[in-house]
Write a protein that holds these residues in place. Sequence first.
Motif, mmCIF file in Angstrom:
data_model
loop_
_atom_site.group_PDB
_atom_site.id
_atom_site.type_symbol
_atom_site.label_atom_id
_atom_site.label_comp_id
_atom_site.label_asym_id
_atom_site.label_seq_id
_atom_site.Cartn_x
_atom_site.Cartn_y
_atom_site.Cartn_z
ATOM 1 N N TRP A 167 0.843 -1.201 0.000
ATOM 2 C CA TRP A 167 0.000 0.000 0.000
ATOM 3 C C TRP A 167 0.877 1.250 0.000
ATOM 4 O O TRP A 167 0.606 2.204 -0.712
ATOM 5 C CB TRP A 167 -0.918 -0.011 1.226
ATOM 6 C CG TRP A 167 -1.970 1.055 1.158
ATOM 7 C CD1 TRP A 167 -3.199 0.942 0.614
ATOM 8 C CD2 TRP A 167 -1.859 2.396 1.650
ATOM 9 N NE1 TRP A 167 -3.878 2.132 0.729
ATOM 10 C CE2 TRP A 167 -3.074 3.045 1.368
ATOM 11 C CE3 TRP A 167 -0.866 3.111 2.301
ATOM 12 C CZ2 TRP A 167 -3.318 4.369 1.712
ATOM 13 C CZ3 TRP A 167 -1.108 4.430 2.635
ATOM 14 C CH2 TRP A 167 -2.322 5.043 2.342
ATOM 15 N N GLU A 170 2.400 1.757 -3.458
ATOM 16 C CA GLU A 170 1.413 2.229 -4.425
ATOM 17 C C GLU A 170 1.016 3.673 -4.191
ATOM 18 O O GLU A 170 0.722 4.402 -5.128
ATOM 19 C CB GLU A 170 0.169 1.343 -4.377
ATOM 20 C CG GLU A 170 0.403 -0.057 -4.886
ATOM 21 C CD GLU A 170 -0.772 -0.984 -4.581
ATOM 22 O OE1 GLU A 170 -1.787 -0.519 -4.019
ATOM 23 O OE2 GLU A 170 -0.667 -2.176 -4.909
ATOM 24 N N HIS A 171 0.974 4.124 -2.971
ATOM 25 C CA HIS A 171 0.506 5.465 -2.635
ATOM 26 C C HIS A 171 1.630 6.432 -2.305
ATOM 27 O O HIS A 171 1.370 7.579 -1.952
ATOM 28 C CB HIS A 171 -0.490 5.389 -1.479
ATOM 29 C CG HIS A 171 -1.745 4.690 -1.857
ATOM 30 N ND1 HIS A 171 -1.878 3.322 -1.759
ATOM 31 C CD2 HIS A 171 -2.917 5.147 -2.366
ATOM 32 C CE1 HIS A 171 -3.079 2.975 -2.180
ATOM 33 N NE2 HIS A 171 -3.724 4.055 -2.560
ATOM 34 N N GLU A 173 3.570 6.649 0.222
ATOM 35 C CA GLU A 173 3.640 7.072 1.626
ATOM 36 C C GLU A 173 4.933 6.549 2.232
ATOM 37 O O GLU A 173 5.252 5.370 2.117
ATOM 38 C CB GLU A 173 2.439 6.491 2.375
ATOM 39 C CG GLU A 173 2.361 6.946 3.807
ATOM 40 C CD GLU A 173 1.120 6.373 4.477
ATOM 41 O OE1 GLU A 173 1.294 5.642 5.471
ATOM 42 O OE2 GLU A 173 0.007 6.654 4.005
#
Length: 187
Positions: A167, A170-171, A173
Amino acid sequence: MRRLRKDSPWWTVITTLGSLAACLLLFYGVPLGDGGREWEQILFFVIGFVGLCYLVTFQVRRQLRAGREPSVRVQSVVGLLSPIIIFFAIAYYLLAVHSEAEFVGIETRTDALYFTVVTLGTVGFGDIHPVGQAARVVTMVQILFDLAVIGILVAVATQRLESRARWREEHGEPDEDDGPASGPHER
């Protein structure tokens, strides 16, 4: 007064300690009698074991469905250890109370709790050990169950960490452990 959020680390500590305290209160507070008849002990064990299996299955499914949801933490699965330990400690205590020929060394509830934790930790000091057939069967069931639960805990934790890392990739962060991002304002 500020409310404690469910995704707070303190919430996890409080709920885990609360669960442990409730289990210990149940273990030491509920009268267990003389162990009952043999069929009652078997029924207690089977129903309790099925209940533990359901609890583990429920928590694992909850973890796997949670994805990245912060309110569902791996610690909720770790919190299953308290009821597992208490269940087996009660089973050992009832076996020891019902027949002195089942165990060497279990005379009190604390002895049964100690034996359960030592068995979970695969330490085996030898001061308490099963000698009767029923005690040996329950001990083998605990060892196999503990191995399965620990394997599940590792698998769920690994899956959650991989999901969180994907995640973040993909983002875009940054990891929480990376600290502040270095940039052009460095001196």
